[in-house]
Enzyme design. Sequence first.
Site, PDB file in Angstrom:
ATOM      1  N   ARG A  14       0.736  -1.231  -0.152  1.00  0.00           N
ATOM      2  CA  ARG A  14      -0.144   0.070  -0.016  1.00  0.00           C
ATOM      3  C   ARG A  14       0.885   1.112  -0.047  1.00  0.00           C
ATOM      4  NH1 ARG A  14      -4.279   0.263   4.493  1.00  0.00           N
ATOM      5  NH2 ARG A  14      -3.448  -1.515   5.358  1.00  0.00           N
ATOM      6  N   ASN A 170      -4.223  -7.030  20.144  1.00  0.00           N
ATOM      7  CA  ASN A 170      -2.835  -7.181  20.139  1.00  0.00           C
ATOM      8  C   ASN A 170      -2.018  -6.281  19.261  1.00  0.00           C
ATOM      9  OD1 ASN A 170      -0.207  -8.681  19.779  1.00  0.00           O
ATOM     10  ND2 ASN A 170      -0.911  -9.933  18.197  1.00  0.00           N
ATOM     11  N   SER A 406      31.255  48.332  -2.487  1.00  0.00           N
ATOM     12  CA  SER A 406      29.979  47.833  -2.923  1.00  0.00           C
ATOM     13  C   SER A 406      30.469  47.051  -4.415  1.00  0.00           C
ATOM     14  CB  SER A 406      28.747  48.659  -3.371  1.00  0.00           C
ATOM     15  OG  SER A 406      28.361  49.030  -2.113  1.00  0.00           O
ATOM     16  N   ARG A 441      39.401  51.261 -11.619  1.00  0.00           N
ATOM     17  CA  ARG A 441      38.232  51.831 -12.126  1.00  0.00           C
ATOM     18  C   ARG A 441      38.408  52.615 -13.313  1.00  0.00           C
ATOM     19  NH1 ARG A 441      35.350  55.393  -7.694  1.00  0.00           N
ATOM     20  NH2 ARG A 441      34.644  53.527  -6.606  1.00  0.00           N
TER      21      ARG A 441
HETATM   22  C1  UD1 Z   1      -0.602  -8.759  13.195  1.00  0.00           C
HETATM   23  C2  UD1 Z   1      -1.149  -9.772  14.491  1.00  0.00           C
HETATM   24  C3  UD1 Z   1      -2.354  -9.032  14.866  1.00  0.00           C
HETATM   25  C4  UD1 Z   1      -2.419  -7.714  15.377  1.00  0.00           C
HETATM   26  C5  UD1 Z   1      -1.599  -6.721  14.426  1.00  0.00           C
HETATM   27  C6  UD1 Z   1      -0.898  -5.553  14.826  1.00  0.00           C
HETATM   28  C7  UD1 Z   1      -0.580 -11.854  13.873  1.00  0.00           C
HETATM   29  C8  UD1 Z   1      -0.849 -13.227  13.229  1.00  0.00           C
HETATM   30  N1  UD1 Z   1      -1.379 -10.960  13.742  1.00  0.00           N
HETATM   31  O1  UD1 Z   1      -1.799  -8.959  12.198  1.00  0.00           O
HETATM   32  O2  UD1 Z   1      -2.895 -10.007  15.994  1.00  0.00           O
HETATM   33  O3  UD1 Z   1      -3.297  -6.834  15.942  1.00  0.00           O
HETATM   34  O4  UD1 Z   1      -0.371  -7.285  13.657  1.00  0.00           O
HETATM   35  O5  UD1 Z   1      -0.823  -4.846  13.801  1.00  0.00           O
HETATM   36  O6  UD1 Z   1       0.520 -11.730  14.114  1.00  0.00           O
HETATM   37  N2  UD1 Z   1       5.537  -9.933   8.584  1.00  0.00           N
HETATM   38  C9  UD1 Z   1       6.776 -10.631   8.084  1.00  0.00           C
HETATM   39  N3  UD1 Z   1       6.458 -11.758   7.696  1.00  0.00           N
HETATM   40  C10 UD1 Z   1       5.274 -12.194   7.524  1.00  0.00           C
HETATM   41  C11 UD1 Z   1       4.103 -11.534   7.913  1.00  0.00           C
HETATM   42  C12 UD1 Z   1       4.241 -10.462   8.405  1.00  0.00           C
HETATM   43  O7  UD1 Z   1       7.954 -10.107   8.320  1.00  0.00           O
HETATM   44  O8  UD1 Z   1       5.178 -13.431   6.719  1.00  0.00           O
HETATM   45  C13 UD1 Z   1       5.882  -8.526   9.274  1.00  0.00           C
HETATM   46  C14 UD1 Z   1       5.313  -7.551   8.340  1.00  0.00           C
HETATM   47  O9  UD1 Z   1       6.193  -6.968   7.861  1.00  0.00           O
HETATM   48  C15 UD1 Z   1       4.789  -6.411   9.431  1.00  0.00           C
HETATM   49  C16 UD1 Z   1       4.419  -7.339  10.627  1.00  0.00           C
HETATM   50  O10 UD1 Z   1       5.079  -8.577  10.664  1.00  0.00           O
HETATM   51  O11 UD1 Z   1       5.895  -5.664   9.959  1.00  0.00           O
HETATM   52  C17 UD1 Z   1       2.873  -7.593  11.059  1.00  0.00           C
HETATM   53  O12 UD1 Z   1       2.379  -8.050   9.683  1.00  0.00           O
HETATM   54  P1  UD1 Z   1       1.079  -7.803   9.243  1.00  0.00           P
HETATM   55  O13 UD1 Z   1       0.757  -8.420   7.767  1.00  0.00           O
HETATM   56  O14 UD1 Z   1       0.613  -6.304   9.263  1.00  0.00           O
HETATM   57  O15 UD1 Z   1       0.110  -8.392  10.521  1.00  0.00           O
HETATM   58  P2  UD1 Z   1      -1.220  -8.477  10.575  1.00  0.00           P
HETATM   59  O16 UD1 Z   1      -2.090  -9.531   9.915  1.00  0.00           O
HETATM   60  O17 UD1 Z   1      -1.964  -6.937  10.627  1.00  0.00           O
END
Ligand code: UD1
Length: 457
Positions: A14, A170, A406, A441
């Site tokens: 995004r 969370n 100047s 000058r």
């Molecule tokens: C996650 C939490 C959710 C929490 C939310 C807060 C889990 C399953 N869920 O959800 O409970 O409320 O964050 O924002 O943990 N990332 C990786 N590898 C992956 C997936 C994610 O590095 O395979 C990293 C992303 O770059 C990001 C973070 O983990 O920095 C969170 O990932 P995101 O997909 O935003 O988690 P949510 O599904 O929003």
Amino acid sequence: MLNIVILAAGMGKRMQSDLPKVLHPIAGKPMLEHVLGTAQALSPQQVVVVVGHGAEQVQTRYPAQAGLVFALQSPQHGTGHAVQQAVPALLDDGSAQDATLVLYGDVPMVQAATLERLLQARGNGVAVLTEFLGDPTGYGRIVRGDDGTVQRIVEHKDASETERAINEVNTGILVAPTAKLKDWLNRIDNNNAQGEYYLTDIIALAVADGVPVQAAQAHAAWETLGVNSRIQQAQLERLWQAELARRQLEQGVTLADPSRFDQRGDLQCGRDVYIDVGCIFEGTVVLGDGVHVGPHSVLKDVVVEDGVRIEAYCHLQQAQIGVEAKVGPYARLRPGTQLGAQAHVGNFVEIKNAIFGTGSKANHLAYVGDADIGERVNIGAGTITCNYDGANKYRTVIEDDVFIGSDTQLVAPVRVGKGATIGAGTTLTKDAPAEQLTLSRTHQRSIEAWRRPVKKT
Ligand code: UD1
Ligand code: CA
């Protein structure tokens, strides 16, 4: 031993950007750098950054070193899968203090004090950073038992209607005993709505193993805000700037409008400093007592001594400004500028790699580059140091009490002796002796019989 795992593998779709999301800035600094700095403040033995999308760019920017390693997660199968990739790098010596703290590269502003409280809260068990939201849509919900203890976390997409009504969510940040975490990570599966390995599933496993799970909250709501889009980035930027402004106000700085203040680095202010609207502070800026900064000025890596006035629309970079000097409006001080006490640099004056002695002035329209200016020197309007011959740069030396008329060009290398006066319009190509008037000058003449040309018909 404390390990910190920073999740930074996500794509950041995004953001609509070629730059990996965690390298996008808040307050002029990549989000990941904020998190790395906060992690360091906790003195961990090991920091593991889980990278995936844009891994090379991230690792080039922050090279691995003692205590900082990278784990590659490709493809990405969820937050639990991400932490699994960090497992081989986690340090533990079997003590009860062994812990692994999970942070997110895109939740950049969480503060060390909050994380310290989370580490405290855990005892030897697990602790989750939670938050209460009016609209918890999309977040994992904290499911508590009848006794109020945390039982498990259910993701929004997997939650029942009753669970979706829970407004404690969370934040994603949690800490767990390292050896147990490794075991739990081996036991999670991807039988859920998203087909992912959820880190959040370790909570129920901890409870089943009789390991206590605590919850703690951040001091401020902005600490746990994540950045998934440019809109969220802009919103968090403003919230963080408001916090930085609040801290400056608390220290006794006057901000004409705290909502029009941008600090993108370290800003140290003395007593009774005044900062007008629209100023940007970058790098390390030090403002002494009683300094006044006029509107819409940019200061980057500058030291401003006591009592200095910087008027509107100045651009100052790698400069040092002496006590009670006056700068601007519309002045540009480039790297290597050192202004002595009570120096004056006025409108449309550009200075680069030059030293101004005490009380010396260039009040209007001048370029002073690669120059040593003594004390009480007056540089007239339109004066230019011709410091560059197209290949090399040369210095101009102007001794104490010199008056430069100047529209003078000083063709460097050239020296103007103490107390000399240079007549207006002079092109100085040789050294000017002390105490004398030097001028180049042509004599002025008038032609009496001259007539203006008339247009031919
Ligand atoms: C996650 C939490 C959710 C929490 C939310 C807060 C889990 C399953 N869920 O959800 O409970 O409320 O964050 O924002 O943990 N990332 C990786 N590898 C992956 C997936 C994610 O590095 O395979 C990293 C992303 O770059 C990001 C973070 O983990 O920095 C969170 O990932 P995101 O997909 O935003 O988690 P949510 O599904 O929003
Ligand atoms: Ca998220």
